[in-house]
Design a protein around this motif. Sequence first.
Motif, PDB file in Angstrom:
ATOM      1  N   ARG A 117      43.338  40.307  40.371  1.00  0.00           N
ATOM      2  CA  ARG A 117      44.293  39.341  40.934  1.00  0.00           C
ATOM      3  C   ARG A 117      44.123  39.200  42.439  1.00  0.00           C
ATOM      4  NH1 ARG A 117      49.092  41.985  37.395  1.00  0.00           N
ATOM      5  NH2 ARG A 117      48.022  43.803  38.283  1.00  0.00           N
TER       6      ARG A 117
ATOM      7  N   MET B 135      38.021  36.047  36.444  1.00  0.00           N
ATOM      8  CA  MET B 135      38.922  35.230  37.246  1.00  0.00           C
ATOM      9  C   MET B 135      39.884  34.406  36.380  1.00  0.00           C
ATOM     10  SD  MET B 135      38.181  35.594  40.600  1.00  0.00           S
ATOM     11  CE  MET B 135      38.205  34.116  41.604  1.00  0.00           C
TER      12      MET B 135
ATOM     13  N   ASN C 192      37.809  24.818  35.154  1.00  0.00           N
ATOM     14  CA  ASN C 192      37.536  26.249  35.010  1.00  0.00           C
ATOM     15  C   ASN C 192      36.167  26.441  34.386  1.00  0.00           C
ATOM     16  OD1 ASN C 192      38.022  26.957  31.837  1.00  0.00           O
ATOM     17  ND2 ASN C 192      39.386  25.311  32.521  1.00  0.00           N
TER      18      ASN C 192
ATOM     19  N   MET D 206      44.747  31.376  47.644  1.00  0.00           N
ATOM     20  CA  MET D 206      44.059  30.517  46.682  1.00  0.00           C
ATOM     21  C   MET D 206      44.922  30.218  45.458  1.00  0.00           C
ATOM     22  SD  MET D 206      40.006  31.418  46.535  1.00  0.00           S
ATOM     23  CE  MET D 206      40.202  32.952  45.632  1.00  0.00           C
ATOM     24  N   LYS D 207      46.017  30.964  45.241  1.00  0.00           N
ATOM     25  CA  LYS D 207      46.811  30.735  44.035  1.00  0.00           C
ATOM     26  C   LYS D 207      47.374  29.322  44.047  1.00  0.00           C
ATOM     27  CE  LYS D 207      50.214  32.868  40.987  1.00  0.00           C
ATOM     28  NZ  LYS D 207      51.029  34.067  40.711  1.00  0.00           N
TER      29      LYS D 207
ATOM     30  N   SER E 245      41.476  36.719  42.899  1.00  0.00           N
ATOM     31  CA  SER E 245      41.960  35.451  42.359  1.00  0.00           C
ATOM     32  C   SER E 245      42.930  34.763  43.304  1.00  0.00           C
ATOM     33  CB  SER E 245      42.649  35.681  41.004  1.00  0.00           C
ATOM     34  OG  SER E 245      41.740  36.091  40.016  1.00  0.00           O
ATOM     35  N   ASP E 246      43.723  35.555  44.017  1.00  0.00           N
ATOM     36  CA  ASP E 246      44.769  35.016  44.880  1.00  0.00           C
ATOM     37  C   ASP E 246      44.336  34.791  46.315  1.00  0.00           C
ATOM     38  OD1 ASP E 246      46.666  34.935  42.895  1.00  0.00           O
ATOM     39  OD2 ASP E 246      47.626  36.824  43.436  1.00  0.00           O
TER      40      ASP E 246
ATOM     41  N   ASP F 142      41.627  34.265  49.473  1.00  0.00           N
ATOM     42  CA  ASP F 142      40.349  33.647  49.830  1.00  0.00           C
ATOM     43  C   ASP F 142      39.630  34.516  50.859  1.00  0.00           C
ATOM     44  OD1 ASP F 142      38.241  32.033  50.425  1.00  0.00           O
ATOM     45  OD2 ASP F 142      39.429  30.308  51.072  1.00  0.00           O
TER      46      ASP F 142
ATOM     47  N   ARG G 190      42.968  33.497  38.166  1.00  0.00           N
ATOM     48  CA  ARG G 190      42.755  32.438  39.156  1.00  0.00           C
ATOM     49  C   ARG G 190      42.904  31.060  38.523  1.00  0.00           C
ATOM     50  NH1 ARG G 190      42.442  28.640  42.133  1.00  0.00           N
ATOM     51  NH2 ARG G 190      40.671  27.957  43.385  1.00  0.00           N
ATOM     52  N   TYR G 191      42.248  30.852  37.384  1.00  0.00           N
ATOM     53  CA  TYR G 191      42.180  29.518  36.808  1.00  0.00           C
ATOM     54  C   TYR G 191      43.399  29.165  35.955  1.00  0.00           C
ATOM     55  CZ  TYR G 191      37.447  29.491  38.573  1.00  0.00           C
ATOM     56  OH  TYR G 191      36.358  29.534  39.411  1.00  0.00           O
TER      57      TYR G 191
END
Length: 599
Positions: free
Chosen positions: A369, A279, A293, A396-397, A372-373, A375, A282-283
């Motif tokens: 991704r 992830m 993170n 979530m980005k 990561s992006d 939810d 994401r972080y």
Amino acid sequence: MKKVIYIAQLCVLAFGLSSCSDWFLDKEPQDERTDVVYFKTASQFKEYTAGFYGQLQGWGSPYGGYAAFMDVSTDLSAYFGIHSDVGHGTILVSTTDVRWDNCYKQIRTINLLFDRAENYPGDQDEIKQYMAEAHFFRAYNYFFLLQFFGGVPIVETPLDVDSPELYGARNSRYEVIDFILKDLDAAIAGLPKETLISTADKGRISYHGAEAFKARVLLYEATWRKYVGTTTDFKGSAGPASDQVNDFLDEAIRLCSEVIDDNLYSIWNYNHLTGMKDMSYRYLFCLEDAATNPAGMTKESNKEFIIKSVYDKDIKPGGTNLNETVRKMDASRKLMDLFLCTDGLPVEISKEFEGYTTPEAEFKNRDNRMKSDIDIDVQTSAAKELKSGTSGYGNMKFQCPVRVTAKTESPDYPVLRLAEVYLIYAEAVCERNNGVVTDEQLNYSINKLRGRAGIANLTNALVEKIKRETGTSKSLGEVMLDEIRRERAVELYMEGFRFDDLKRWGIAEDELNESRLGTVVGNASYPTTFVDASGNTTSKYARNTYVWGEEQIETQWGKLNCVVVDSKENFTFDRSHYLWPLPQQQINLNSNLIQNPGY
């Protein structure tokens, strides 16, 4: 009166500078800070140019709010809370426009520095870096104006109420581009490399930052001229003096190569650490301190952001309710299906794709991704039953995981990062060589991004397989370009590129007039369900609340129904919407300004 109104729009408080740095410690009384005592030392020039950094896009955006530059209302978004006018093709002429007003205010501030520098009593080399920064920021503002309005008046001096330039005509987009590139050349010539910028000055524009930004401008204008041409030029605008498309692409490739080869920047990838769980992407976008993170990294570890707006939760907080704002920015069905499977193949043909029968299924074996992006809890939680106006794919980005107090979220804002340089390089090579990109060139650029994303490298063999198995009539070069554009879409999602990309590729009319679809809800032969908190299998959405009903998409399992968040019946985007209209007040003040076509 007419002049006073116009000048009022250009004026700024020239010395309204931030006070969160030692740059701004001042031994002279503030009320004595006039031209008599100011612009006399290099430190004063440094202090003044520090004020330019508030012009960069950031959480405190000077261009109408950061959320307006997160790809909302595009084909990748099911959220129309902002920019629904351009997304739907219903743009109207406004009286004023903050983008026009603020850019020209900022340009005047910059031109004032150029004017004062002519009488600098010391050696010009002492202020070389700060003048280079001024050139960069003037180019930055003019490129912003170009993207929204096309050709605009070029102003190189600080105007007063008697300046004839107040009533000047618009310059063509070609003159504006030449002016931007000239300013960026001056910036590159005078800026230091990242390694020569002190720790206290980190965040100031570097030599490579100006190079990367110039590459962005060159790719933008080369593809605009290739696919859009003069169709959006205002009446009476002169066309380009010569065909510069290939020259621009060649220079973009060269600049990207120089940025990449100097190895001063790197992709932020800590996926190999157990706690990160693939992830990193994401972080990266909520990186503050070690608590933000699972790898315990701080901002100092981020070598990916080449140009950034710098924030600090104590000294310079973001000051905006970031989490609450971005959480509601649902993604569209199109974005979800753009994410590849781990074998590098699209969902239409990949054997790794597990389909849409449950919310969890479509996330399996996919691009990092995606998780990561997006939810997934928005789909799986019974408390968040899907209802009209939502797509089922919550964003979530940019959400900060540990900042629970509103307006304390303070990650740095990515104005330009290394990932974009890789994408510019690959696209420029593909455009320059009519779709031919070698595997070596792909490994040199966007495959570094696919590595972080956990998907197979893009290769010519993979492109041949995609062409063969999808049955497309497109050439191999066209399929390669499509895959590079796909990579750009998912990598830069929510970073404010999508509208401009669709326009410069000349396909905005096709892509923006489609319905915005949400989650797949299947049909009788392909049911989609989820298990609620009590273990009951239920429908994924409140069917009767979707006023636009359902539409079908082609899948490996035939045509499947999706919820419609906004119907294609509501979209009328056309070529005239590639540019925004000039604000009417400016035309009223200056009759020599010609409105953009279609307004």
